[in-house]
Design a protein around this motif. Structure first.
Motif, PDB file in Angstrom:
ATOM      1  N   GLU A  16    -132.076 -27.758   1.412  1.00 42.69           N
ATOM      2  CA  GLU A  16    -131.356 -28.451   2.371  1.00 42.69           C
ATOM      3  C   GLU A  16    -132.037 -30.064   2.486  1.00 42.69           C
ATOM      4  OE1 GLU A  16    -129.236 -27.798   6.409  1.00 42.69           O
ATOM      5  OE2 GLU A  16    -130.266 -25.613   5.494  1.00 42.69           O
ATOM      6  N   LEU A  17    -131.480 -31.380   2.579  1.00 43.56           N
ATOM      7  CA  LEU A  17    -132.054 -32.193   2.831  1.00 43.56           C
ATOM      8  C   LEU A  17    -131.313 -31.923   4.467  1.00 43.56           C
ATOM      9  CD1 LEU A  17    -130.872 -34.896   0.091  1.00 43.56           C
ATOM     10  CD2 LEU A  17    -133.464 -34.252   0.763  1.00 43.56           C
ATOM     11  N   THR A  23    -134.519 -42.025   7.429  1.00 47.16           N
ATOM     12  CA  THR A  23    -134.576 -41.606   6.212  1.00 47.16           C
ATOM     13  C   THR A  23    -134.391 -39.952   5.665  1.00 47.16           C
ATOM     14  OG1 THR A  23    -136.171 -41.056   3.851  1.00 47.16           O
ATOM     15  CG2 THR A  23    -136.995 -40.424   6.088  1.00 47.16           C
ATOM     16  N   GLN A  24    -134.626 -39.383   4.572  1.00 49.01           N
ATOM     17  CA  GLN A  24    -134.265 -37.813   4.265  1.00 49.01           C
ATOM     18  C   GLN A  24    -135.386 -37.043   4.208  1.00 49.01           C
ATOM     19  OE1 GLN A  24    -131.069 -38.029   2.132  1.00 49.01           O
ATOM     20  NE2 GLN A  24    -129.600 -37.705   2.925  1.00 49.01           N
ATOM     21  N   VAL A  25    -135.316 -35.639   4.886  1.00 48.77           N
ATOM     22  CA  VAL A  25    -136.656 -34.748   4.687  1.00 48.77           C
ATOM     23  C   VAL A  25    -135.828 -33.516   4.142  1.00 48.77           C
ATOM     24  CG1 VAL A  25    -136.553 -33.749   6.866  1.00 48.77           C
ATOM     25  CG2 VAL A  25    -138.650 -33.772   5.482  1.00 48.77           C
ATOM     26  N   THR A  26    -136.576 -32.976   3.273  1.00 46.67           N
ATOM     27  CA  THR A  26    -136.489 -31.780   2.722  1.00 46.67           C
ATOM     28  C   THR A  26    -137.226 -30.596   3.025  1.00 46.67           C
ATOM     29  OG1 THR A  26    -135.453 -29.781   1.211  1.00 46.67           O
ATOM     30  CG2 THR A  26    -136.608 -31.721   0.584  1.00 46.67           C
ATOM     31  N   ASN A  27    -137.868 -28.831   3.977  1.00 46.97           N
ATOM     32  CA  ASN A  27    -139.268 -28.159   4.108  1.00 46.97           C
ATOM     33  C   ASN A  27    -138.643 -27.842   3.217  1.00 46.97           C
ATOM     34  OD1 ASN A  27    -140.526 -30.374   6.240  1.00 46.97           O
ATOM     35  ND2 ASN A  27    -138.126 -29.985   7.581  1.00 46.97           N
ATOM     36  N   PHE A  28    -139.715 -26.423   3.047  1.00 50.92           N
ATOM     37  CA  PHE A  28    -139.704 -25.374   1.847  1.00 50.92           C
ATOM     38  C   PHE A  28    -140.774 -24.812   1.671  1.00 50.92           C
ATOM     39  CE2 PHE A  28    -140.351 -28.694  -1.218  1.00 50.92           C
ATOM     40  CZ  PHE A  28    -141.035 -28.504  -1.918  1.00 50.92           C
ATOM     41  N   ALA A  48    -140.460 -32.956   1.495  1.00 57.66           N
ATOM     42  CA  ALA A  48    -140.285 -34.116   1.381  1.00 57.66           C
ATOM     43  C   ALA A  48    -139.469 -34.555   1.516  1.00 57.66           C
ATOM     44  CB  ALA A  48    -140.276 -33.284  -0.293  1.00 57.66           C
ATOM     45  N   PHE A  49    -139.613 -35.903   1.397  1.00 62.02           N
ATOM     46  CA  PHE A  49    -139.394 -37.289   2.034  1.00 62.02           C
ATOM     47  C   PHE A  49    -138.656 -38.000   1.466  1.00 62.02           C
ATOM     48  CE2 PHE A  49    -141.989 -36.059   5.167  1.00 62.02           C
ATOM     49  CZ  PHE A  49    -141.982 -35.657   6.604  1.00 62.02           C
ATOM     50  N   GLY A  50    -138.055 -39.348   1.094  1.00 57.66           N
ATOM     51  CA  GLY A  50    -136.695 -39.613   1.204  1.00 57.66           C
ATOM     52  C   GLY A  50    -136.351 -39.913  -0.085  1.00 57.66           C
ATOM     53  N   LYS A  51    -136.645 -40.418  -1.588  1.00 61.80           N
ATOM     54  CA  LYS A  51    -136.396 -39.936  -3.062  1.00 61.80           C
ATOM     55  C   LYS A  51    -136.687 -38.664  -3.773  1.00 61.80           C
ATOM     56  CE  LYS A  51    -134.512 -41.993  -6.554  1.00 61.80           C
ATOM     57  NZ  LYS A  51    -132.399 -42.393  -6.059  1.00 61.80           N
ATOM     58  N   THR A  52    -137.796 -38.426  -3.106  1.00 64.16           N
ATOM     59  CA  THR A  52    -138.908 -37.576  -3.760  1.00 64.16           C
ATOM     60  C   THR A  52    -137.504 -35.594  -3.425  1.00 64.16           C
ATOM     61  OG1 THR A  52    -140.888 -38.310  -3.279  1.00 64.16           O
ATOM     62  CG2 THR A  52    -140.853 -35.422  -3.525  1.00 64.16           C
ATOM     63  N   ALA A  53    -136.946 -36.715  -1.810  1.00 64.04           N
ATOM     64  CA  ALA A  53    -136.603 -35.188  -1.654  1.00 64.04           C
ATOM     65  C   ALA A  53    -135.296 -35.223  -2.121  1.00 64.04           C
ATOM     66  CB  ALA A  53    -136.664 -35.230   0.341  1.00 64.04           C
ATOM     67  N   ASN A  93    -145.510 -36.135  -2.440  1.00 68.27           N
ATOM     68  CA  ASN A  93    -145.969 -37.806  -2.580  1.00 68.27           C
ATOM     69  C   ASN A  93    -145.470 -37.872  -4.276  1.00 68.27           C
ATOM     70  OD1 ASN A  93    -147.270 -38.282  -0.799  1.00 68.27           O
ATOM     71  ND2 ASN A  93    -149.644 -38.001  -1.351  1.00 68.27           N
ATOM     72  N   ARG A  94    -145.829 -36.745  -5.115  1.00 71.05           N
ATOM     73  CA  ARG A  94    -145.031 -36.211  -6.963  1.00 71.05           C
ATOM     74  C   ARG A  94    -144.298 -35.425  -6.693  1.00 71.05           C
ATOM     75  NH1 ARG A  94    -146.608 -36.108 -11.319  1.00 71.05           N
ATOM     76  NH2 ARG A  94    -148.318 -34.917 -11.347  1.00 71.05           N
ATOM     77  N   VAL A  95    -143.738 -35.177  -8.099  1.00 66.38           N
ATOM     78  CA  VAL A  95    -142.700 -34.311  -7.754  1.00 66.38           C
ATOM     79  C   VAL A  95    -142.979 -33.508  -9.291  1.00 66.38           C
ATOM     80  CG1 VAL A  95    -141.283 -32.471  -7.729  1.00 66.38           C
ATOM     81  CG2 VAL A  95    -141.850 -33.234  -5.541  1.00 66.38           C
ATOM     82  N   GLU A  96    -143.152 -32.357 -10.185  1.00 63.54           N
ATOM     83  CA  GLU A  96    -142.986 -32.831 -11.487  1.00 63.54           C
ATOM     84  C   GLU A  96    -141.966 -31.374 -12.000  1.00 63.54           C
ATOM     85  OE1 GLU A  96    -145.350 -32.367 -15.433  1.00 63.54           O
ATOM     86  OE2 GLU A  96    -145.797 -33.384 -14.073  1.00 63.54           O
TER      87      GLU A  96
END
Length: 136
Positions: A16-17, A23-28, A48-53, A93-96
């Motif tokens: 959930e954003l 900015t935006q955040v998602t916590n999981f 995760a924040f911003g574009k990553t979220a 910072n980075r997600v794959e």
């Protein structure tokens, strides 16, 4: 000093954003299996924040397998009763993405007619590498 954390695991709940300032955040939570001990799973809190979220929210869901690269962050605070508390989480910072949203819902790559390696060029790599083959 270095603070680098790399985890591979599965997302434990739907994402959930939420707004976080500008900015935006998602916590999981990420479930990470111990490769050396069966039935031993650790759960790590991830932010995760911003574009990553946004990317996580768009392309992943509960059960999605992902790799997170980030840093550990400790937040200290006092709860309602005045007790000192501490929370440690990984700031991504980075997600794959290691599978797609559809694959996380009980359909494996083999059931979809894809190879288990998927888009990972190293999935079938030989683990027996001599020192002379290393680039450094």
């Amino acid at each position: 000093m270095t603070n680098l954390t790399i985890l591979t695991g599965r997302i434990t709940k739907d994402l959930e954003l939420k707004p976080a300032g500008q900015t935006q955040v998602t916590n999981f939570s990420l479930a990470v299996d111990n490769p050396f001990k069966k039935d031993d799973t650790s759960f790590f809190d991830i932010a995760a924040f911003g574009k990553t979220a946004q990317l996580l929210n768009n392309y992943c869901g509960k059960g999605s397998k992902i790799l997170i690269e980030g840093n550990l962050k400790q937040d200290r605070f006092q709860d309602k009763e005045g007790n000192n508390r501490s929370v440690v989480r990984v700031i991504a910072n980075r997600v794959e993405f290691l599978d797609s949203k559809g694959q996380s819902n009980g359909q494996s790559q083999q059931q979809r007619g894809q190879s288990p390696a998927g888009n990972n060029p190293f999935a079938n790599a030989n683990d027996d590498i001599s020192e002379s083959e290393l680039p450094f």
